[in-house]
Design a protein around this motif. Sequence first.
Motif, PDB file in Angstrom:
ATOM      1  N   ARG A 278       5.597   6.757   0.398  1.00 33.79           N
ATOM      2  CA  ARG A 278       4.632   7.119   1.436  1.00 33.79           C
ATOM      3  C   ARG A 278       3.451   6.159   1.416  1.00 33.79           C
ATOM      4  O   ARG A 278       3.145   5.551   0.399  1.00 33.79           O
ATOM      5  CB  ARG A 278       4.147   8.552   1.251  1.00 33.79           C
ATOM      6  N   LYS A 279       2.785   6.084   2.555  1.00 39.38           N
ATOM      7  CA  LYS A 279       1.637   5.203   2.720  1.00 39.38           C
ATOM      8  C   LYS A 279       0.403   5.861   2.118  1.00 39.38           C
ATOM      9  O   LYS A 279       0.136   7.026   2.361  1.00 39.38           O
ATOM     10  CB  LYS A 279       1.413   4.919   4.203  1.00 39.38           C
ATOM     11  N   VAL A 280      -0.350   5.102   1.307  1.00 41.77           N
ATOM     12  CA  VAL A 280      -1.575   5.607   0.688  1.00 41.77           C
ATOM     13  C   VAL A 280      -2.744   5.145   1.541  1.00 41.77           C
ATOM     14  O   VAL A 280      -2.858   3.977   1.895  1.00 41.77           O
ATOM     15  CB  VAL A 280      -1.711   5.058  -0.749  1.00 41.77           C
ATOM     16  N   ASP A 281      -3.622   6.082   1.860  1.00 42.58           N
ATOM     17  CA  ASP A 281      -4.810   5.737   2.669  1.00 42.58           C
ATOM     18  C   ASP A 281      -5.947   5.279   1.797  1.00 42.58           C
ATOM     19  O   ASP A 281      -6.173   5.694   0.723  1.00 42.58           O
ATOM     20  CB  ASP A 281      -5.244   6.929   3.503  1.00 42.58           C
TER      21      ASP A 281
ATOM     22  N   GLY B  20       0.777  -1.230   0.000  1.00 36.46           N
ATOM     23  CA  GLY B  20       0.000   0.000   0.000  1.00 36.46           C
ATOM     24  C   GLY B  20       0.808   1.280   0.000  1.00 36.46           C
ATOM     25  O   GLY B  20       0.289   2.335   0.329  1.00 36.46           O
ATOM     26  N   TYR B  21       2.067   1.230  -0.383  1.00 35.31           N
ATOM     27  CA  TYR B  21       2.904   2.433  -0.479  1.00 35.31           C
ATOM     28  C   TYR B  21       2.993   2.870  -1.930  1.00 35.31           C
ATOM     29  O   TYR B  21       2.786   2.079  -2.846  1.00 35.31           O
ATOM     30  CB  TYR B  21       4.307   2.148   0.054  1.00 35.31           C
TER      31      TYR B  21
END
Length: 70
Positions: free
Chosen positions: A67-70, A24-25
């Motif tokens: 970065r982490k995707v929400d 999920g990054y």
Amino acid sequence: MVIHIQRHRLSEMLRAVRELEAKGYECMCRIRKIRNMKKLWQYRYGDEDFKQFGGVDEHTIYFVKMRKVD
């Protein structure tokens, strides 16, 4: 959350990026190639015959931010 990844080989970097993308990054920037030139050694031989040898070694590092995707 931002993660910085550094690897010495491009194949290792691509493998690490793919693993994090599956979790999920996403990449914030392109994979950058950074070259570092460092002096390895100096040698002084004898007192009368002054000889100085030097060497330079080049290291390549691949760098990316994710970065982490929400």
